[in-house]
Design a protein around this motif. Structure first.
Motif, PDB file in Angstrom:
ATOM      1  N   TYR A   6       0.929  -1.684   0.332  1.00 15.75           N
ATOM      2  CA  TYR A   6       0.224   0.031   0.155  1.00 15.75           C
ATOM      3  C   TYR A   6       1.056   0.943   0.033  1.00 15.75           C
ATOM      4  CZ  TYR A   6      -4.020  -2.549   1.273  1.00 15.75           C
ATOM      5  OH  TYR A   6      -4.375  -4.126   1.296  1.00 15.75           O
ATOM      6  N   ALA A   7       0.147   2.253  -0.488  1.00 14.19           N
ATOM      7  CA  ALA A   7       1.133   3.662  -0.614  1.00 14.19           C
ATOM      8  C   ALA A   7       0.814   5.191   0.689  1.00 14.19           C
ATOM      9  CB  ALA A   7       0.915   4.526  -1.685  1.00 14.19           C
ATOM     10  N   VAL A   8       1.023   5.447   1.729  1.00 15.32           N
ATOM     11  CA  VAL A   8       0.892   5.828   2.447  1.00 15.32           C
ATOM     12  C   VAL A   8       1.452   7.390   2.731  1.00 15.32           C
ATOM     13  CG1 VAL A   8       1.218   5.544   5.589  1.00 15.32           C
ATOM     14  CG2 VAL A   8       1.268   3.530   3.956  1.00 15.32           C
ATOM     15  N   THR A   9       1.333   8.695   2.690  1.00 14.19           N
ATOM     16  CA  THR A   9       1.745   9.479   2.722  1.00 14.19           C
ATOM     17  C   THR A   9       1.195  10.005   4.091  1.00 14.19           C
ATOM     18  OG1 THR A   9      -0.859  10.710   2.650  1.00 14.19           O
ATOM     19  CG2 THR A   9       0.240  10.221   0.787  1.00 14.19           C
ATOM     20  N   GLY A  10       2.482  11.254   4.329  1.00 17.36           N
ATOM     21  CA  GLY A  10       3.039  11.350   5.704  1.00 17.36           C
ATOM     22  C   GLY A  10       3.718  11.568   6.422  1.00 17.36           C
ATOM     23  N   LEU A  11       4.567  11.016   6.295  1.00 16.62           N
ATOM     24  CA  LEU A  11       5.639  10.076   6.732  1.00 16.62           C
ATOM     25  C   LEU A  11       6.606  11.226   6.403  1.00 16.62           C
ATOM     26  CD1 LEU A  11       3.845   7.733   6.131  1.00 16.62           C
ATOM     27  CD2 LEU A  11       5.931   6.288   6.562  1.00 16.62           C
ATOM     28  N   THR A  12       7.575  11.973   7.366  1.00  9.72           N
ATOM     29  CA  THR A  12       8.218  12.867   7.214  1.00  9.72           C
ATOM     30  C   THR A  12       9.829  12.166   8.062  1.00  9.72           C
ATOM     31  OG1 THR A  12       8.013  13.997   8.889  1.00  9.72           O
ATOM     32  CG2 THR A  12       7.149  14.528   7.218  1.00  9.72           C
ATOM     33  N   CYS A  13       9.918  11.616   8.408  1.00  8.54           N
ATOM     34  CA  CYS A  13      11.137  10.898   9.121  1.00  8.54           C
ATOM     35  C   CYS A  13      11.360   8.881   9.308  1.00  8.54           C
ATOM     36  CB  CYS A  13      11.197  11.474  10.001  1.00  8.54           C
ATOM     37  SG  CYS A  13      10.559  11.450  11.180  1.00  8.54           S
ATOM     38  N   GLY A  14      12.337   8.445   9.533  1.00  7.79           N
ATOM     39  CA  GLY A  14      12.513   7.020   9.806  1.00  7.79           C
ATOM     40  C   GLY A  14      12.080   7.326  10.692  1.00  7.79           C
ATOM     41  N   HIS A  15      11.627   7.946  12.000  1.00 11.10           N
ATOM     42  CA  HIS A  15      10.558   6.976  13.410  1.00 11.10           C
ATOM     43  C   HIS A  15       9.084   7.339  12.274  1.00 11.10           C
ATOM     44  CE1 HIS A  15       9.064   7.845  17.139  1.00 11.10           C
ATOM     45  NE2 HIS A  15       8.065   8.603  16.313  1.00 11.10           N
ATOM     46  N   CYS A  16       8.757   8.372  11.430  1.00 13.72           N
ATOM     47  CA  CYS A  16       7.504   7.669  10.817  1.00 13.72           C
ATOM     48  C   CYS A  16       7.032   6.226  10.847  1.00 13.72           C
ATOM     49  CB  CYS A  16       7.390   8.976  10.331  1.00 13.72           C
ATOM     50  SG  CYS A  16       7.101  10.595  10.305  1.00 13.72           S
ATOM     51  N   ALA A  17       7.885   6.200   9.761  1.00 18.45           N
ATOM     52  CA  ALA A  17       8.554   5.262   8.926  1.00 18.45           C
ATOM     53  C   ALA A  17       8.182   3.602  10.387  1.00 18.45           C
ATOM     54  CB  ALA A  17       9.154   4.233   8.459  1.00 18.45           C
ATOM     55  N   ALA A  18       9.174   3.802  11.709  1.00 13.72           N
ATOM     56  CA  ALA A  18       9.483   2.827  12.178  1.00 13.72           C
ATOM     57  C   ALA A  18       7.412   2.965  13.029  1.00 13.72           C
ATOM     58  CB  ALA A  18      10.756   3.379  12.863  1.00 13.72           C
ATOM     59  N   ALA A  19       7.083   3.638  13.524  1.00 14.25           N
ATOM     60  CA  ALA A  19       5.862   4.080  14.148  1.00 14.25           C
ATOM     61  C   ALA A  19       4.879   2.652  13.435  1.00 14.25           C
ATOM     62  CB  ALA A  19       5.811   5.192  14.316  1.00 14.25           C
ATOM     63  N   ILE A  20       5.026   3.033  11.987  1.00 11.96           N
ATOM     64  CA  ILE A  20       3.924   2.776  11.251  1.00 11.96           C
ATOM     65  C   ILE A  20       4.614   0.873  11.105  1.00 11.96           C
ATOM     66  CG2 ILE A  20       2.931   1.828   8.547  1.00 11.96           C
ATOM     67  CD1 ILE A  20       3.195   5.010   8.367  1.00 11.96           C
ATOM     68  N   ALA A  68      -1.041  11.646  11.276  1.00 10.06           N
ATOM     69  CA  ALA A  68      -0.852  12.327  10.344  1.00 10.06           C
ATOM     70  C   ALA A  68      -0.650  11.873   8.521  1.00 10.06           C
ATOM     71  CB  ALA A  68       1.100  13.443  10.197  1.00 10.06           C
ATOM     72  N   TYR A  69      -0.412   9.940   9.257  1.00  9.77           N
ATOM     73  CA  TYR A  69      -0.645   9.180   8.436  1.00  9.77           C
ATOM     74  C   TYR A  69      -1.511   8.878   7.185  1.00  9.77           C
ATOM     75  CZ  TYR A  69       3.988   9.012  11.200  1.00  9.77           C
ATOM     76  OH  TYR A  69       4.783   9.441  11.868  1.00  9.77           O
ATOM     77  N   THR A  70      -1.965   8.738   6.035  1.00  6.98           N
ATOM     78  CA  THR A  70      -3.160   7.771   5.851  1.00  6.98           C
ATOM     79  C   THR A  70      -2.662   6.949   4.257  1.00  6.98           C
ATOM     80  OG1 THR A  70      -3.859  10.630   5.133  1.00  6.98           O
ATOM     81  CG2 THR A  70      -4.597   8.872   4.158  1.00  6.98           C
ATOM     82  N   LEU A  71      -3.448   5.895   5.146  1.00  8.84           N
ATOM     83  CA  LEU A  71      -3.735   4.753   3.996  1.00  8.84           C
ATOM     84  C   LEU A  71      -4.048   5.528   2.790  1.00  8.84           C
ATOM     85  CD1 LEU A  71      -2.930   2.059   3.702  1.00  8.84           C
ATOM     86  CD2 LEU A  71      -4.907   1.405   4.417  1.00  8.84           C
ATOM     87  N   ILE A  72      -3.202   5.259   1.822  1.00  9.51           N
ATOM     88  CA  ILE A  72      -4.207   5.098   0.188  1.00  9.51           C
ATOM     89  C   ILE A  72      -4.435   4.050   0.060  1.00  9.51           C
ATOM     90  CG2 ILE A  72      -3.884   6.127  -2.206  1.00  9.51           C
ATOM     91  CD1 ILE A  72      -3.756   8.204   0.009  1.00  9.51           C
TER      92      ILE A  72
END
Length: 74
Positions: A6-20, A68-72
């Motif tokens: 899936y595509a996900v929007t709203g990620l700005t850094c590695g911490h965002c990716a780790a949280a998801i 801030a994150y949105t699943l497409i």
């Protein structure tokens, strides 16, 4: 075993990716979660699952990671 992407929007850094990654990994039957970070665009979420995971379950998990994150998803 099925692989879902899936595509996900709203990620700005590695911490965002780790949280998801952490939140999606907690879904029963999910393994091998990977987020390919694309800052300012659509990042790619890929994982394996014993059974297909619904878009609603993914949205809930991603929402737990942050508002801030949105699943497409279709």
């Amino acid at each position: 075993m099925t692989t879902q992407t899936y595509a996900v929007t709203g990620l700005t850094c590695g911490h965002c990716a780790a949280a998801i990654t952490d939140e999606v990994s907690e879904i029963t039957g999910v393994s091998n979660v990977n987020v390919d970070l694309n800052v300012g665009g659509e990042s790619t979420l890929t994982f394996d699952a014993a059974e297909p995971v619904s878009a609603d379950a993914l949205r809930e998990a991603i929402g737990e990671a942050g508002d801030a994150y949105t699943l497409i998803a279709d």
